[in-house]
Design a protein around this motif. Structure first.
Motif, short mmCIF file in Angstrom:
data_model
loop_
_atom_site.label_atom_id
_atom_site.label_comp_id
_atom_site.label_asym_id
_atom_site.label_seq_id
_atom_site.Cartn_x
_atom_site.Cartn_y
_atom_site.Cartn_z
N ALA A 34 -1.12 59.67 50.48
CA ALA A 34 -0.36 58.56 51.06
C ALA A 34 -0.52 57.29 50.22
CB ALA A 34 -0.83 58.30 52.50
N ASP A 35 -1.76 57.02 49.78
CA ASP A 35 -1.98 55.85 48.93
C ASP A 35 -1.22 55.97 47.62
OD1 ASP A 35 -3.59 54.68 50.80
OD2 ASP A 35 -5.46 55.39 49.93
N GLN A 36 -1.20 57.19 47.05
CA GLN A 36 -0.48 57.39 45.80
C GLN A 36 1.03 57.18 46.01
OE1 GLN A 36 -1.73 57.93 42.70
NE2 GLN A 36 0.38 57.69 42.02
N LEU A 37 1.52 57.70 47.14
CA LEU A 37 2.94 57.50 47.46
C LEU A 37 3.25 56.02 47.65
CD1 LEU A 37 3.58 60.47 49.92
CD2 LEU A 37 4.37 60.25 47.56
N ALA A 38 2.32 55.29 48.29
CA ALA A 38 2.53 53.85 48.47
C ALA A 38 2.55 53.13 47.13
CB ALA A 38 1.43 53.27 49.36
N ARG A 39 1.64 53.52 46.23
CA ARG A 39 1.65 52.90 44.89
C ARG A 39 2.93 53.24 44.14
NH1 ARG A 39 -3.90 54.45 45.18
NH2 ARG A 39 -3.45 56.39 44.08
N ASP A 40 3.36 54.51 44.25
CA ASP A 40 4.61 54.90 43.57
C ASP A 40 5.80 54.12 44.13
OD1 ASP A 40 3.16 56.68 42.10
OD2 ASP A 40 3.69 58.44 43.31
N LEU A 41 5.80 53.92 45.46
CA LEU A 41 6.89 53.17 46.07
C LEU A 41 6.89 51.71 45.60
CD1 LEU A 41 9.21 53.00 48.08
CD2 LEU A 41 7.55 52.56 49.89
N ASP A 42 5.70 51.11 45.52
CA ASP A 42 5.61 49.74 45.02
C ASP A 42 6.10 49.65 43.57
OD1 ASP A 42 4.59 48.89 47.41
OD2 ASP A 42 2.51 49.06 46.79
N GLN A 43 5.73 50.66 42.76
CA GLN A 43 6.18 50.67 41.37
C GLN A 43 7.70 50.79 41.28
OE1 GLN A 43 4.34 53.69 38.98
NE2 GLN A 43 5.44 53.11 37.12
N LEU A 44 8.27 51.68 42.13
CA LEU A 44 9.72 51.82 42.14
C LEU A 44 10.41 50.53 42.56
CD1 LEU A 44 10.11 55.40 43.69
CD2 LEU A 44 10.55 54.71 41.31
N ARG A 45 9.81 49.85 43.53
CA ARG A 45 10.38 48.57 43.96
C ARG A 45 10.35 47.55 42.83
NH1 ARG A 45 7.49 48.25 49.93
NH2 ARG A 45 8.98 49.61 51.03
N ASP A 46 9.21 47.49 42.11
CA ASP A 46 9.10 46.57 40.98
C ASP A 46 10.13 46.91 39.90
OD1 ASP A 46 7.04 45.31 42.26
OD2 ASP A 46 5.47 46.38 41.20
N GLU A 47 10.26 48.21 39.59
CA GLU A 47 11.23 48.62 38.56
C GLU A 47 12.66 48.29 38.99
OE1 GLU A 47 10.51 52.73 37.96
OE2 GLU A 47 8.66 52.44 36.80
N TYR A 48 12.95 48.48 40.28
CA TYR A 48 14.29 48.15 40.78
C TYR A 48 14.56 46.65 40.67
CZ TYR A 48 18.18 47.55 44.00
OH TYR A 48 19.38 47.20 44.56
N ALA A 49 13.54 45.84 41.03
CA ALA A 49 13.71 44.39 40.93
C ALA A 49 13.92 43.97 39.47
CB ALA A 49 12.48 43.68 41.51
N GLN A 50 13.17 44.60 38.56
CA GLN A 50 13.34 44.28 37.14
C GLN A 50 14.74 44.68 36.65
OE1 GLN A 50 10.10 46.19 35.10
NE2 GLN A 50 8.54 44.85 36.00
N SER A 51 15.21 45.86 37.09
CA SER A 51 16.55 46.28 36.68
C SER A 51 17.62 45.34 37.22
CB SER A 51 16.82 47.72 37.16
OG SER A 51 16.86 47.79 38.57
N GLN A 52 17.43 44.84 38.45
CA GLN A 52 18.38 43.89 39.02
C GLN A 52 18.39 42.59 38.21
OE1 GLN A 52 20.23 46.03 40.94
NE2 GLN A 52 20.46 44.31 42.33
N GLN A 53 17.18 42.13 37.81
CA GLN A 53 17.11 40.92 37.00
C GLN A 53 17.77 41.12 35.65
OE1 GLN A 53 12.95 39.93 36.82
NE2 GLN A 53 12.83 39.28 38.96
N ALA A 54 17.54 42.30 35.03
CA ALA A 54 18.16 42.59 33.74
C ALA A 54 19.68 42.63 33.86
CB ALA A 54 17.62 43.91 33.19
N ALA A 55 20.18 43.23 34.95
CA ALA A 55 21.63 43.29 35.16
C ALA A 55 22.22 41.89 35.34
CB ALA A 55 21.94 44.17 36.37
N ALA A 56 21.50 41.04 36.10
CA ALA A 56 21.99 39.68 36.30
C ALA A 56 22.00 38.91 34.98
CB ALA A 56 21.10 38.96 37.33
N LEU A 57 20.94 39.12 34.16
CA LEU A 57 20.89 38.44 32.86
C LEU A 57 22.02 38.91 31.96
CD1 LEU A 57 19.46 36.59 30.88
CD2 LEU A 57 17.97 38.49 30.25
N ALA A 58 22.28 40.23 31.95
CA ALA A 58 23.38 40.76 31.13
C ALA A 58 24.72 40.20 31.59
CB ALA A 58 23.38 42.29 31.19
#
Length: 247
Positions: free
Chosen positions: A112-136
């Motif tokens: 469960a902890d690993q899944l929570a960490r993976d979910l947090d990482q996916l959220r961070d990656e999604y936020a970064q991709s959204q920022q990159a898309a906005a910058l582009a």
């Protein structure tokens, strides 16, 4: 804010009071957040203490012991011995099951902890991709704006160059006309000088020619100034276009 052990225990006892099982997921849902590892460790300690309290509450009341002290001492002793043997066997079985459950629970908590960490990482990656898309998108808008500005400058430059060409042509025509008029004026002046002694009317003609020549010169100067202004405008537009292309 971190979840404390007191909050975890209060939540577990509140679930028991409502007739619900204080499982790891039920306690975490009731708290709203918290680490599975921290909640699991606190629940394990609380369950052991809770079972001790339950066994103490289930002991024979004093009045029953006094009433049966004489008549049932032997039966009670034998019953306690059998009960103790059964309790020991059940305790061993319980300990074995508890160890196995602990292993499975720890594995589940770790997962469960690993899944929570993976979910947090996916959220961070999604936020970064959204920022990159906005910058582009912003960069694309800037590029389009620069392209439109460059096109406008090029159009203005072409118009100014065309206007300059017309102005230059007019200046050249006017210069030719002025040269012809000067030549005619010189011829007329010579003729006037020859015939001035014969007629005062020739002086009037000479003055008219001089006035006409002066007006032609004034108009030529004005056309020349317009040509200079148009050339300066073209140079300004060329500089702006070059600056826009090199940004």
């Amino acid at each position: 804010m971190a979840i404390t052990a007191e909050q975890i225990i209060d939540t577990a006892e509140s679930l028991v009071a409502r007739g619900q099982s204080p499982t790891l997921s039920a306690v975490r849902n009731a708290l709203g957040s918290g680490s599975f590892t921290t909640i699991g460790e606190t629940l394990r300690n609380w369950r052991e203490q809770y079972k001790v309290r339950q066994r103490e509450a289930a002991q024979m009341p004093m009045r029953v012991q006094e009433a049966l002290a004489q008549a049932g001492a032997i039966i009670w002793t034998e019953s306690m011995r059998q009960h103790s043997a059964q309790l020991n066997a059940e305790r061993e079985l319980f300990n074995t099951e508890r160890e196995r459950s602990e292993i499975e629970r720890n594995e589940a908590i770790e997962l469960a902890d690993q899944l929570a960490r993976d979910l947090d990482q996916l959220r961070d990656e999604y936020a970064q991709s959204q920022q990159a898309a906005a910058l582009a998108h912003d960069q694309q808008l800037i590029a389009e704006e620069r392209s439109q500005r460059t096109a406008a400058l090029e159009s203005a430059l072409r118009e100014a160059e065309a206007e300059l060409a017309v102005t230059r042509s007019q200046v050249e025509t006017l210069r030719t006309e002025c040269a012809e008029m000067r030549q005619d004026a010189h011829h007329a002046l010579r003729e006037v000088e020859v015939h001035r002694m014969h007629s005062l009317a020739h002086e009037t003609a000479v003055d008219a020619l001089r006035t006409e020549l002066s007006d032609a010169r004034t108009e030529a100067d004005a056309m020349t100034q317009r040509a200079v202004t148009a050339e300066a405008k073209v140079q300004t537009l060329q500089n702006a276009l070059y600056a826009a292309k090199t940004r």
